[in-house]
Design an enzyme around this catalytic site. Sequence first.
Site, PDB file in Angstrom:
ATOM      1  N   ASN A 186       0.748  -1.267  -0.101  1.00 53.46           N
ATOM      2  CA  ASN A 186      -0.061  -0.181   0.056  1.00 53.46           C
ATOM      3  C   ASN A 186       0.770   1.269   0.219  1.00 53.46           C
ATOM      4  OD1 ASN A 186      -1.658   1.906   0.415  1.00 53.46           O
ATOM      5  ND2 ASN A 186      -2.283   1.416   2.441  1.00 53.46           N
ATOM      6  N   TRP A 187       1.116   1.931  -1.151  1.00 52.18           N
ATOM      7  CA  TRP A 187       1.989   3.115  -1.297  1.00 52.18           C
ATOM      8  C   TRP A 187       1.269   4.056  -0.639  1.00 52.18           C
ATOM      9  CZ3 TRP A 187       3.827   3.211  -7.098  1.00 52.18           C
ATOM     10  CH2 TRP A 187       4.469   2.024  -7.388  1.00 52.18           C
ATOM     11  N   SER A 234       2.882  -2.200  10.538  1.00 52.01           N
ATOM     12  CA  SER A 234       4.430  -2.125  10.686  1.00 52.01           C
ATOM     13  C   SER A 234       5.045  -3.515  10.379  1.00 52.01           C
ATOM     14  CB  SER A 234       4.671  -1.664  12.339  1.00 52.01           C
ATOM     15  OG  SER A 234       4.133  -0.475  12.154  1.00 52.01           O
TER      16      SER A 234
HETATM   17  C1  PEP Z   1      -0.900   0.099   5.885  1.00 52.50           C
HETATM   18  O1  PEP Z   1      -1.038   1.244   5.348  1.00 52.50           O
HETATM   19  O2  PEP Z   1      -2.025  -0.635   5.608  1.00 52.50           O
HETATM   20  C2  PEP Z   1      -0.107  -0.188   6.994  1.00 52.50           C
HETATM   21  C3  PEP Z   1       0.043  -1.460   7.321  1.00 52.50           C
HETATM   22  O3  PEP Z   1       0.961   0.598   7.117  1.00 52.50           O
HETATM   23  P1  PEP Z   1       2.360   0.323   7.937  1.00 52.50           P
HETATM   24  O4  PEP Z   1       2.897  -1.105   7.233  1.00 52.50           O
HETATM   25  O5  PEP Z   1       3.333   1.420   7.386  1.00 52.50           O
HETATM   26  O6  PEP Z   1       2.064   0.033   9.224  1.00 52.50           O
END
Ligand code: PEP
Length: 260
Positions: A10-11, A214
Amino acid sequence: MARRPMMAANWKMNKTIREAEEYTAALLPRAADADEVDVAVCVPFTCLHEVGRMSEDTRVTAGAQNFYFEDSGAFTGEISAPMLLDAGAGAVIVGHSERRETFGETDDMVARKAKRAVDADLLPIVCIGETKGERDAGGMWDKVSGQLSRVIEELENVDGESIVFAYEPIWAIGTGDTATPEDAQDAIGKIRDLLEEEVGEDFAESVRILYGGSVKPENAAEIMAQEDVDGALVGGASLEVDSFVQLIDAAQNTVAQTEH
Ligand code: PEP
């Protein structure tokens, strides 16, 4: 029933068309060998046509991050399912917590989007998850099951391969504060149990449920090793090809390990 793992990037609101081209050109050869993993890259609308064109007939699916459930009409600023298909999308994130929290998407809208995506043959990655306050107050399952139940109400005669769920605890998104593998398994196991009760065993056994929050190369293997976790939806660590490829490899290795 073995479920194919999925790694979905997910950019968010990042990358120009030129940056998207460079990323996709670097990703495609490196993702080509991970033949046990489905890879999706969910990009801003402006990059979708280019990423869709470049990834046509490859193992990578171009995806969007949102759409509206009506097909056309007076909905200024919105994009429909037929428009996404036309631009080359095969998948779309639905109900990301940033859409719910910042743009006011309700459970009802999310459920209608999930249904419209399935009907249009776009793979929806439907996000559900609780805030830190809800978890601390013991309300995790109330929140998550409520979001899920509204989507289930909308699904009729849907098979497990045509939709993906992502459990994304909001406190873990973009914070570096990953859920423990046990927390991820606990929530995703409960989600699968509810799907079994409400939709049926075949659906629950075949539908993929991702973890998001994360995920990075350092923690991917132990999260992926959990029985009910079928992959990850990844924000920050998907922005660089190197770290995203490490996550795809981690998913591929999990399959190799389960087979031995
Ligand atoms: C997301 O955007 O769905 C996400 C899980 O972001 P991150 O991996 O940065 O926590």
